[in-house]
Write an enzyme that holds these catalytic residues in place. Sequence first.
Site, short mmCIF file in Angstrom:
data_model
loop_
_atom_site.label_atom_id
_atom_site.label_comp_id
_atom_site.label_asym_id
_atom_site.label_seq_id
_atom_site.Cartn_x
_atom_site.Cartn_y
_atom_site.Cartn_z
N LYS A 1 38.99 18.87 18.85
CA LYS A 1 38.81 20.15 18.14
C LYS A 1 40.10 20.55 17.42
CE LYS A 1 36.65 23.35 20.36
NZ LYS A 1 36.35 24.31 21.45
N HIS B 1 39.05 20.11 12.88
CA HIS B 1 38.12 21.11 12.32
C HIS B 1 38.83 22.44 12.00
CE1 HIS B 1 36.63 23.37 16.23
NE2 HIS B 1 37.95 23.31 16.18
#
Length: 327
Positions: free
Chosen positions: A234, A237
Site C-alpha cells: 500500500k 497507491h
Amino acid sequence: FLTPQVMFTACELGVFDLLLEAGEPLSSDAIAAHLGTSTTGMERLLDACVGLKLLAVELTQEGALYRNTEISNIYLTKSSPKSQYHIMMYYSNTVYLCWHYLANAVREGRNQYERAFGISSEDPFAAMYRSEEEMLKFMAGQNSVWSICGRDVLAAFDLSPFRQICDLGGGGGALARECVSLYPNSTVTIYDLPKVVQVAKEQFIPPDEHRITFYEGDFFNDSIPEAELYILSKILHDWDDDKCRQLLAKVHKACKPGGGVLLVESLLNEDKSGPLETQLYSMNMLVQTEGKERTAAEYSKLLGAAGFGEIQAKRTGKLYDAVLGRK
C-alpha cells in the site's frame, strides 16, 4: 454513509466491548448506564446494529436483551486478534471528514486535508501524521488490516528463497511480523520515517523479536539499504506515476541481483470495471493522497520501467493482491 456511521458510533462508544466483557445479553438501559449515554439514543443505536447483523436481540419478559454476533466479537471488539476497531476509528475520525469534500477533490484533482483539517495538503503524510495521536491511530489501523489480510498476500508467491527482506514504509510492523512467522528463516528490516520507527519500537514490535530490525529514513530522499526482497505494501497507491517510477528505480538499484520486489495493492480489473472496493479505494486516494489504485498491467509497466522483469500478478480473493518483479 448512514450504515458505517452506525457501526463507527457503536465501536467508539464501546458497545461491542461491553457486551463481550459482560458475557451475557444486556438490556438497552443497562448498556446505556454502563456507557454513560441516553437510553433513547442507545436503544435506537442497538436496534440499528441488529438490523446490520452486528447484534442479535432476544425478547424476554424483562424486555429486549442484546448480544454480539460472531462477526462483531471477531472484528469489532478491541481485544480480538483480528480486531478492526482501530481502522474503524481512523475511518470515522479522519477519512470520513475528507470525504465531506469529495466534490471539491473531483473538481481540483487533489486531496482535501486543507479543507478538512486546515493543514497543508502538499505533503499527504505530514497531514496524516499531524500529531502523535493521529500517527498512532493510523499505524494501529494499518496493523489491524494486516491481521486479516497479511498472510494471504505474503503466501501468494513462495518468498522462502528471500532471506533478507526490507519492508519499505512498514509502519507498525504487522506485515513484517506475519512475514517472519510465515518464513522463519527470513529477517525483515522495517524502513520508515524516524518518528514512525520510534512508535513501532515502543508500541508494536516486542524487543525480543530479533528477526525484525529498523532503518530510519525517507525513501524518496534518503538511501535505501541493500536487500534480496523489497515489500511495498500500500505504498505506490499513495503516489502519482512519476513518484512511483522514482521510488522503484531506487529500489532496483539497491536490490541484490536475483532479488525482487513485492507490491501489495488492491488491483483494479484491466477494464476498470471493478472490484467496487478498489474503485472506492481509488476515490479515497483522491481525497487523501496524491495517488490512485491501478491495474496489474499498470503496476507491471511501472516495474518494467524501473528494470524489473519476470513480473507476475496474483489475486488473493481478499482486499489486497500481490505483484512480484525480479531483478
